[in-house]
Design a protein around this motif. Structure first.
Motif, PDB file in Angstrom:
ATOM      1  N   ASP A 199     -34.820 -58.989  23.751  1.00 36.29           N
ATOM      2  CA  ASP A 199     -35.088 -59.064  22.309  1.00 36.29           C
ATOM      3  C   ASP A 199     -35.554 -57.731  21.736  1.00 36.29           C
ATOM      4  OD1 ASP A 199     -34.405 -61.774  22.013  1.00 36.29           O
ATOM      5  OD2 ASP A 199     -36.359 -62.383  22.792  1.00 36.29           O
ATOM      6  N   ARG A 200     -35.684 -56.713  22.576  1.00 38.91           N
ATOM      7  CA  ARG A 200     -36.156 -55.401  22.113  1.00 38.91           C
ATOM      8  C   ARG A 200     -35.111 -54.297  22.280  1.00 38.91           C
ATOM      9  NH1 ARG A 200     -41.087 -57.622  24.273  1.00 38.91           N
ATOM     10  NH2 ARG A 200     -40.829 -56.824  26.379  1.00 38.91           N
ATOM     11  N   LEU A 201     -33.884 -54.658  22.600  1.00 43.56           N
ATOM     12  CA  LEU A 201     -32.861 -53.648  22.858  1.00 43.56           C
ATOM     13  C   LEU A 201     -32.458 -52.915  21.578  1.00 43.56           C
ATOM     14  CD1 LEU A 201     -30.538 -55.668  25.268  1.00 43.56           C
ATOM     15  CD2 LEU A 201     -32.150 -53.855  25.871  1.00 43.56           C
ATOM     16  N   ASP A 202     -32.338 -51.601  21.676  1.00 41.06           N
ATOM     17  CA  ASP A 202     -31.848 -50.780  20.567  1.00 41.06           C
ATOM     18  C   ASP A 202     -30.337 -50.613  20.644  1.00 41.06           C
ATOM     19  OD1 ASP A 202     -34.416 -50.189  19.517  1.00 41.06           O
ATOM     20  OD2 ASP A 202     -34.685 -48.696  21.089  1.00 41.06           O
ATOM     21  N   ALA A 203     -29.831 -50.515  21.858  1.00 43.46           N
ATOM     22  CA  ALA A 203     -28.404 -50.301  22.071  1.00 43.46           C
ATOM     23  C   ALA A 203     -27.984 -51.031  23.341  1.00 43.46           C
ATOM     24  CB  ALA A 203     -28.103 -48.813  22.199  1.00 43.46           C
ATOM     25  N   LEU A 204     -26.723 -51.410  23.376  1.00 39.58           N
ATOM     26  CA  LEU A 204     -26.186 -52.102  24.543  1.00 39.58           C
ATOM     27  C   LEU A 204     -24.742 -51.667  24.734  1.00 39.58           C
ATOM     28  CD1 LEU A 204     -26.528 -54.300  26.750  1.00 39.58           C
ATOM     29  CD2 LEU A 204     -25.701 -55.957  25.065  1.00 39.58           C
ATOM     30  N   VAL A 205     -24.408 -51.263  25.944  1.00 40.86           N
ATOM     31  CA  VAL A 205     -23.032 -50.939  26.292  1.00 40.86           C
ATOM     32  C   VAL A 205     -22.463 -52.159  27.010  1.00 40.86           C
ATOM     33  CG1 VAL A 205     -21.522 -49.391  27.596  1.00 40.86           C
ATOM     34  CG2 VAL A 205     -23.607 -48.495  26.513  1.00 40.86           C
ATOM     35  N   VAL A 206     -21.317 -52.657  26.509  1.00 36.35           N
ATOM     36  CA  VAL A 206     -20.720 -53.876  27.054  1.00 36.35           C
ATOM     37  C   VAL A 206     -19.247 -53.664  27.358  1.00 36.35           C
ATOM     38  CG1 VAL A 206     -22.302 -55.416  25.827  1.00 36.35           C
ATOM     39  CG2 VAL A 206     -20.137 -54.808  24.765  1.00 36.35           C
ATOM     40  N   GLY A 207     -18.787 -54.368  28.353  1.00 37.48           N
ATOM     41  CA  GLY A 207     -17.355 -54.446  28.601  1.00 37.48           C
ATOM     42  C   GLY A 207     -16.797 -55.618  27.805  1.00 37.48           C
ATOM     43  N   ILE A 208     -15.508 -55.619  27.618  1.00 38.81           N
ATOM     44  CA  ILE A 208     -14.834 -56.712  26.934  1.00 38.81           C
ATOM     45  C   ILE A 208     -13.809 -57.259  27.914  1.00 38.81           C
ATOM     46  CG2 ILE A 208     -13.387 -57.394  24.969  1.00 38.81           C
ATOM     47  CD1 ILE A 208     -14.540 -54.807  23.569  1.00 38.81           C
ATOM     48  N   GLY A 209     -13.926 -58.546  28.223  1.00 35.23           N
ATOM     49  CA  GLY A 209     -13.002 -59.158  29.161  1.00 35.23           C
ATOM     50  C   GLY A 209     -11.939 -59.957  28.445  1.00 35.23           C
ATOM     51  N   SER A 210     -10.769 -60.043  29.054  1.00 34.17           N
ATOM     52  CA  SER A 210      -9.665 -60.845  28.525  1.00 34.17           C
ATOM     53  C   SER A 210      -9.485 -62.091  29.387  1.00 34.17           C
ATOM     54  CB  SER A 210      -8.366 -60.025  28.548  1.00 34.17           C
ATOM     55  OG  SER A 210      -7.259 -60.849  28.230  1.00 34.17           O
ATOM     56  N   TRP A 211      -9.278 -63.214  28.730  1.00 36.59           N
ATOM     57  CA  TRP A 211      -9.039 -64.469  29.452  1.00 36.59           C
ATOM     58  C   TRP A 211      -7.561 -64.824  29.494  1.00 36.59           C
ATOM     59  CZ3 TRP A 211     -12.860 -68.357  31.071  1.00 36.59           C
ATOM     60  CH2 TRP A 211     -14.143 -67.809  31.161  1.00 36.59           C
ATOM     61  N   GLU A 212      -6.744 -64.227  28.646  1.00 32.93           N
ATOM     62  CA  GLU A 212      -5.291 -64.443  28.635  1.00 32.93           C
ATOM     63  C   GLU A 212      -4.618 -63.141  28.279  1.00 32.93           C
ATOM     64  OE1 GLU A 212      -3.267 -67.039  29.382  1.00 32.93           O
ATOM     65  OE2 GLU A 212      -4.988 -68.192  30.041  1.00 32.93           O
ATOM     66  N   PRO A 213      -4.141 -62.355  29.219  1.00 31.71           N
ATOM     67  CA  PRO A 213      -4.179 -62.550  30.667  1.00 31.71           C
ATOM     68  C   PRO A 213      -5.601 -62.342  31.204  1.00 31.71           C
ATOM     69  CG  PRO A 213      -3.342 -60.375  30.191  1.00 31.71           C
ATOM     70  CD  PRO A 213      -3.541 -61.062  28.869  1.00 31.71           C
ATOM     71  N   VAL A 214      -5.820 -62.817  32.403  1.00 37.51           N
ATOM     72  CA  VAL A 214      -7.155 -62.732  32.994  1.00 37.51           C
ATOM     73  C   VAL A 214      -7.433 -61.293  33.452  1.00 37.51           C
ATOM     74  CG1 VAL A 214      -8.676 -63.531  34.831  1.00 37.51           C
ATOM     75  CG2 VAL A 214      -7.166 -65.150  33.671  1.00 37.51           C
ATOM     76  N   GLU A 215      -8.272 -60.642  32.696  1.00 38.12           N
ATOM     77  CA  GLU A 215      -8.770 -59.295  32.997  1.00 38.12           C
ATOM     78  C   GLU A 215     -10.259 -59.304  32.712  1.00 38.12           C
ATOM     79  OE1 GLU A 215      -7.387 -56.589  34.316  1.00 38.12           O
ATOM     80  OE2 GLU A 215      -5.448 -57.583  34.545  1.00 38.12           O
ATOM     81  N   SER A 216     -10.975 -60.176  33.411  1.00 34.57           N
ATOM     82  CA  SER A 216     -12.402 -60.369  33.196  1.00 34.57           C
ATOM     83  C   SER A 216     -13.029 -60.896  34.471  1.00 34.57           C
ATOM     84  CB  SER A 216     -12.618 -61.387  32.069  1.00 34.57           C
ATOM     85  OG  SER A 216     -13.914 -61.923  32.101  1.00 34.57           O
ATOM     86  N   CYS A 217     -14.106 -60.244  34.910  1.00 30.63           N
ATOM     87  CA  CYS A 217     -14.851 -60.750  36.074  1.00 30.63           C
ATOM     88  C   CYS A 217     -15.376 -62.150  35.803  1.00 30.63           C
ATOM     89  CB  CYS A 217     -16.015 -59.825  36.408  1.00 30.63           C
ATOM     90  SG  CYS A 217     -15.511 -58.228  37.034  1.00 30.63           S
ATOM     91  N   LEU A 218     -15.812 -62.373  34.563  1.00 36.76           N
ATOM     92  CA  LEU A 218     -16.342 -63.679  34.190  1.00 36.76           C
ATOM     93  C   LEU A 218     -15.262 -64.748  34.288  1.00 36.76           C
ATOM     94  CD1 LEU A 218     -18.814 -65.203  33.171  1.00 36.76           C
ATOM     95  CD2 LEU A 218     -18.192 -64.538  30.854  1.00 36.76           C
ATOM     96  N   ALA A 219     -14.084 -64.478  33.731  1.00 37.90           N
ATOM     97  CA  ALA A 219     -12.980 -65.447  33.776  1.00 37.90           C
ATOM     98  C   ALA A 219     -12.557 -65.731  35.214  1.00 37.90           C
ATOM     99  CB  ALA A 219     -11.794 -64.934  32.973  1.00 37.90           C
ATOM    100  N   GLN A 220     -12.532 -64.694  36.040  1.00 37.75           N
ATOM    101  CA  GLN A 220     -12.123 -64.868  37.435  1.00 37.75           C
ATOM    102  C   GLN A 220     -13.111 -65.716  38.224  1.00 37.75           C
ATOM    103  OE1 GLN A 220     -11.608 -60.950  39.045  1.00 37.75           O
ATOM    104  NE2 GLN A 220     -10.000 -60.431  37.587  1.00 37.75           N
TER     105      GLN A 220
END
Length: 185
Positions: free
Chosen positions: A74-95
């Motif tokens: 709740d105190r973050l000033d900045a966040l670097v994030v990846g963006i995953g794809s579910w179709e086609p599956v190009e995401s660690c989360l989806a996998q």
């Protein structure tokens, strides 16, 4: 190297690794590497991203080391994030998602993910079991961060990147020229 010239920053992990995946750089290791290089504090989360038992997740969130990191979300000033794809599956989360959960969110129209927030083609949040079963930052917390920097590339991720932009999840996008051209079409 390049990490030697970093300004002092605290490094906070906002999602654990999905269970059962082979990941070249584990998130805890990255948190410690960047924090050490900058002279900042490391706030890792030792654990997997989800559990079948929501009571276990609540107990883990209360564990002092994890609670200390979660308080930083709740105190973050900045966040670097990846963006995953579910179709086609190009995401660690989806996998790594359990099949029953995957089927549920696919029926809900998921096209991509940002951290642990699943999004549809218009950039709207898709309901997910991670809300109660996940050890990760939630959509409301992600929305409250002043500077979310998305890093993703490759034509296979173009639709997911577009949805992240449509949903206004990002303040900055770092991508490749091919995706940039496709997004401008």
């Amino acid at each position: 190297g390049a990490l030697a010239d970093l300004p002092r920053v605290d490094v906070v992990q906002v999602a654990c690794a999905p269970a059962g995946l082979e990941i070249a750089q584990n998130p805890v290791e990255l948190v410690h590497t960047f924090a050490k290089a900058s002279g900042g504090a490391a706030f890792p989360v030792y654990g997997q991203m989800w559990a079948e038992d929501p009571a276990l997740i609540e107990r883990l969130r209360a564990e002092p080391g994890i609670a200390r990191t979660i308080a930083e979300w709740d105190r973050l000033d900045a966040l670097v994030v990846g963006i995953g794809s579910w179709e086609p599956v190009e995401s660690c989360l989806a996998q790594g998602f359990p099949a029953t959960w995957r089927n549920m969110v696919m029926a809900g129209g998921v096209i991509g993910d940002i951290c642990a927030t699943l999004i549809d083609a218009e950039g709207r949040e898709v309901a997910s079991p991670l809300r109660g079963h996940g050890l990760c930052i939630h959509a409301e917390q992600l929305r409250s961060i002043r500077n979310v920097i998305g890093v993703a590339g490759g034509q296979e991720k173009a639709a997911a990147i577009r949805s992240a932009l449509l949903g206004r999840w990002l303040h900055t996008l770092i991508t490749d020229a091919g995706v940039a051209r496709k997004l401008l079409e």
